[in-house]
Design a protein around this motif. Sequence first.
Motif, PDB file in Angstrom:
ATOM      1  N   GLN A 127      56.681 -43.521  43.538  1.00 33.23           N
ATOM      2  CA  GLN A 127      55.356 -43.216  43.015  1.00 33.23           C
ATOM      3  C   GLN A 127      54.666 -42.166  43.876  1.00 33.23           C
ATOM      4  N   ARG A 128      54.053 -41.191  43.208  1.00 34.50           N
ATOM      5  CA  ARG A 128      53.203 -40.237  43.908  1.00 34.50           C
ATOM      6  C   ARG A 128      51.911 -40.958  44.294  1.00 34.50           C
ATOM      7  N   ARG A 129      51.458 -40.741  45.527  1.00 32.78           N
ATOM      8  CA  ARG A 129      50.250 -41.402  46.016  1.00 32.78           C
ATOM      9  C   ARG A 129      49.234 -40.366  46.497  1.00 32.78           C
ATOM     10  N   LEU A 130      48.014 -40.846  46.684  1.00 33.29           N
ATOM     11  CA  LEU A 130      47.002 -39.993  47.295  1.00 33.29           C
ATOM     12  C   LEU A 130      47.348 -39.713  48.757  1.00 33.29           C
ATOM     13  N   PHE A 131      46.645 -38.738  49.315  1.00 33.26           N
ATOM     14  CA  PHE A 131      46.741 -38.396  50.734  1.00 33.26           C
ATOM     15  C   PHE A 131      48.136 -37.900  51.104  1.00 33.26           C
ATOM     16  N   TRP A 132      48.722 -37.090  50.189  1.00 28.23           N
ATOM     17  CA  TRP A 132      49.955 -36.346  50.467  1.00 28.23           C
ATOM     18  C   TRP A 132      51.132 -37.268  50.816  1.00 28.23           C
ATOM     19  N   ARG A 133      51.228 -38.345  50.092  1.00 25.95           N
ATOM     20  CA  ARG A 133      52.287 -39.318  50.333  1.00 25.95           C
ATOM     21  C   ARG A 133      52.955 -39.717  49.016  1.00 25.95           C
ATOM     22  N   PHE A 134      54.154 -40.290  49.137  1.00 26.96           N
ATOM     23  CA  PHE A 134      54.776 -41.018  48.038  1.00 26.96           C
ATOM     24  C   PHE A 134      55.245 -42.348  48.589  1.00 26.96           C
ATOM     25  N   THR A 135      55.445 -43.312  47.713  1.00 29.78           N
ATOM     26  CA  THR A 135      56.060 -44.572  48.122  1.00 29.78           C
ATOM     27  C   THR A 135      57.353 -44.743  47.348  1.00 29.78           C
ATOM     28  N   LEU A 136      58.319 -45.327  48.016  1.00 30.54           N
ATOM     29  CA  LEU A 136      59.632 -45.610  47.433  1.00 30.54           C
ATOM     30  C   LEU A 136      59.942 -47.073  47.690  1.00 30.54           C
ATOM     31  N   LEU A 137      60.226 -47.797  46.639  1.00 27.53           N
ATOM     32  CA  LEU A 137      60.493 -49.234  46.755  1.00 27.53           C
ATOM     33  C   LEU A 137      61.809 -49.554  46.066  1.00 27.53           C
ATOM     34  N   TRP A 138      62.700 -50.207  46.791  1.00 30.53           N
ATOM     35  CA  TRP A 138      63.994 -50.612  46.244  1.00 30.53           C
ATOM     36  C   TRP A 138      64.273 -52.042  46.634  1.00 30.53           C
ATOM     37  N   ARG A 139      64.457 -52.871  45.643  1.00 31.82           N
ATOM     38  CA  ARG A 139      64.817 -54.267  45.886  1.00 31.82           C
ATOM     39  C   ARG A 139      66.306 -54.417  45.574  1.00 31.82           C
ATOM     40  N   VAL A 140      67.067 -54.805  46.569  1.00 35.85           N
ATOM     41  CA  VAL A 140      68.520 -54.842  46.453  1.00 35.85           C
ATOM     42  C   VAL A 140      68.946 -56.086  45.678  1.00 35.85           C
ATOM     43  N   PRO A 141      69.788 -55.929  44.679  1.00 39.56           N
ATOM     44  CA  PRO A 141      70.255 -57.102  43.925  1.00 39.56           C
ATOM     45  C   PRO A 141      70.993 -58.083  44.834  1.00 39.56           C
ATOM     46  N   GLY A 142      70.986 -59.345  44.424  1.00 40.68           N
ATOM     47  CA  GLY A 142      71.709 -60.364  45.175  1.00 40.68           C
ATOM     48  C   GLY A 142      70.782 -61.378  45.793  1.00 40.68           C
ATOM     49  N   GLU A 143      71.370 -62.406  46.360  1.00 41.64           N
ATOM     50  CA  GLU A 143      70.599 -63.457  47.021  1.00 41.64           C
ATOM     51  C   GLU A 143      70.624 -63.244  48.520  1.00 41.64           C
ATOM     52  N   ARG A 144      69.452 -63.419  49.124  1.00 39.83           N
ATOM     53  CA  ARG A 144      69.385 -63.259  50.573  1.00 39.83           C
ATOM     54  C   ARG A 144      70.028 -64.454  51.257  1.00 39.83           C
ATOM     55  N   LEU A 146      67.917 -35.722  53.839  1.00 41.25           N
ATOM     56  CA  LEU A 146      67.469 -36.655  52.802  1.00 41.25           C
ATOM     57  C   LEU A 146      68.543 -37.633  52.329  1.00 41.25           C
ATOM     58  N   ARG A 147      69.634 -37.137  51.763  1.00 42.66           N
ATOM     59  CA  ARG A 147      70.629 -38.039  51.192  1.00 42.66           C
ATOM     60  C   ARG A 147      71.314 -38.912  52.246  1.00 42.66           C
ATOM     61  N   PRO A 148      71.753 -38.342  53.386  1.00 40.35           N
ATOM     62  CA  PRO A 148      72.333 -39.219  54.415  1.00 40.35           C
ATOM     63  C   PRO A 148      71.357 -40.296  54.879  1.00 40.35           C
ATOM     64  N   ALA A 149      70.075 -39.940  54.978  1.00 42.20           N
ATOM     65  CA  ALA A 149      69.091 -40.926  55.424  1.00 42.20           C
ATOM     66  C   ALA A 149      68.917 -42.034  54.392  1.00 42.20           C
ATOM     67  N   LEU A 150      68.811 -41.665  53.110  1.00 42.84           N
ATOM     68  CA  LEU A 150      68.670 -42.686  52.074  1.00 42.84           C
ATOM     69  C   LEU A 150      69.905 -43.588  52.015  1.00 42.84           C
ATOM     70  N   CYS A 151      71.086 -42.998  52.145  1.00 44.54           N
ATOM     71  CA  CYS A 151      72.320 -43.802  52.153  1.00 44.54           C
ATOM     72  C   CYS A 151      72.319 -44.780  53.320  1.00 44.54           C
ATOM     73  N   ARG A 152      71.922 -44.305  54.486  1.00 46.82           N
ATOM     74  CA  ARG A 152      71.915 -45.162  55.672  1.00 46.82           C
ATOM     75  C   ARG A 152      70.890 -46.281  55.540  1.00 46.82           C
ATOM     76  N   LEU A 153      69.691 -45.954  55.082  1.00 45.79           N
ATOM     77  CA  LEU A 153      68.668 -46.985  54.917  1.00 45.79           C
ATOM     78  C   LEU A 153      69.117 -48.018  53.883  1.00 45.79           C
ATOM     79  N   ALA A 154      69.731 -47.540  52.803  1.00 49.45           N
ATOM     80  CA  ALA A 154      70.172 -48.463  51.756  1.00 49.45           C
ATOM     81  C   ALA A 154      71.238 -49.425  52.264  1.00 49.45           C
ATOM     82  N   GLU A 155      72.161 -48.933  53.073  1.00 45.39           N
ATOM     83  CA  GLU A 155      73.245 -49.800  53.536  1.00 45.39           C
ATOM     84  C   GLU A 155      72.774 -50.805  54.585  1.00 45.39           C
ATOM     85  N   LEU A 156      71.594 -50.576  55.140  1.00 50.63           N
ATOM     86  CA  LEU A 156      71.059 -51.493  56.153  1.00 50.63           C
ATOM     87  C   LEU A 156      70.289 -52.663  55.543  1.00 50.63           C
ATOM     88  N   VAL A 157      70.063 -52.635  54.242  1.00 45.57           N
ATOM     89  CA  VAL A 157      69.336 -53.716  53.578  1.00 45.57           C
ATOM     90  C   VAL A 157      70.311 -54.778  53.085  1.00 45.57           C
TER      91      VAL A 157
END
Length: 221
Positions: free
Chosen positions: A195-212, A107-118
């Motif tokens: 957010q907890r969602r229906l059908f055994w799922r959750f959604t996670l949304l992160w908008r990275v600060p800064g200008e693209r 979990l944590r290594p994956a979240l760190c890796r995904l975050a650094e790729l944005v």
Amino acid sequence: MIALPKALLWDHNAHYHPWLLRQVPPRSARALDVGCGTGAFARQLAERVDHVDAVDLSAEMVERARSASEADGVRWLCGDVLDPELPLAPEGYDVVTAVSSLHHMPLRPALCRLAELVRPGGTLAVVGHYRKETAVDFTLDAVTLPANAVVGAYKAARGRAGKPHDEGMPVKDPTSTLREVCAAAAEVMPGAVLQRRLFWRFTLLWRVPGERRGSRSTATG
């Protein structure tokens, strides 16, 4: 989970594809889809983004994705997104998506890796699974199970039921609870919305600060 009759099965992941597409920043130039499977969502991303890197650990899934249909702007990669040697875009991505793949990784290594790729100003959008733990988790089945059957019947009546992408797909039960995912996300990516969602799922949304930087160009006449 109570299994539906085969005729009423349907694709829960595809149910969240429209939500994922709504999170794509305008004029995005580059996207990464982690755990692309047979490429159904990566091909949708390619209709909105100039270039898509679609990654999966399963060589079988990547081969099926390549052969399923032509998809301009998609680069299919077989490998582990946690592997620093995987040839991903060094400048990062305007949007990173992960559909039912986060629980296949630590979990944590994956979240760190995904975050650094944005890239700065970009977005991470995840549809994930969690291990049921609390009374709320189990009580939600009282709503989810009937809704699952109703949607399956609705789709079957219109000839849209079935799970065409599931054959041969690697399957793993989630080990992290929603509480654990929430805590890890808060630590790794402050401000992320889970957010907890229906059908055994959750959604996670992160908008990275800064200008693209280097966003998709628009032609002028």
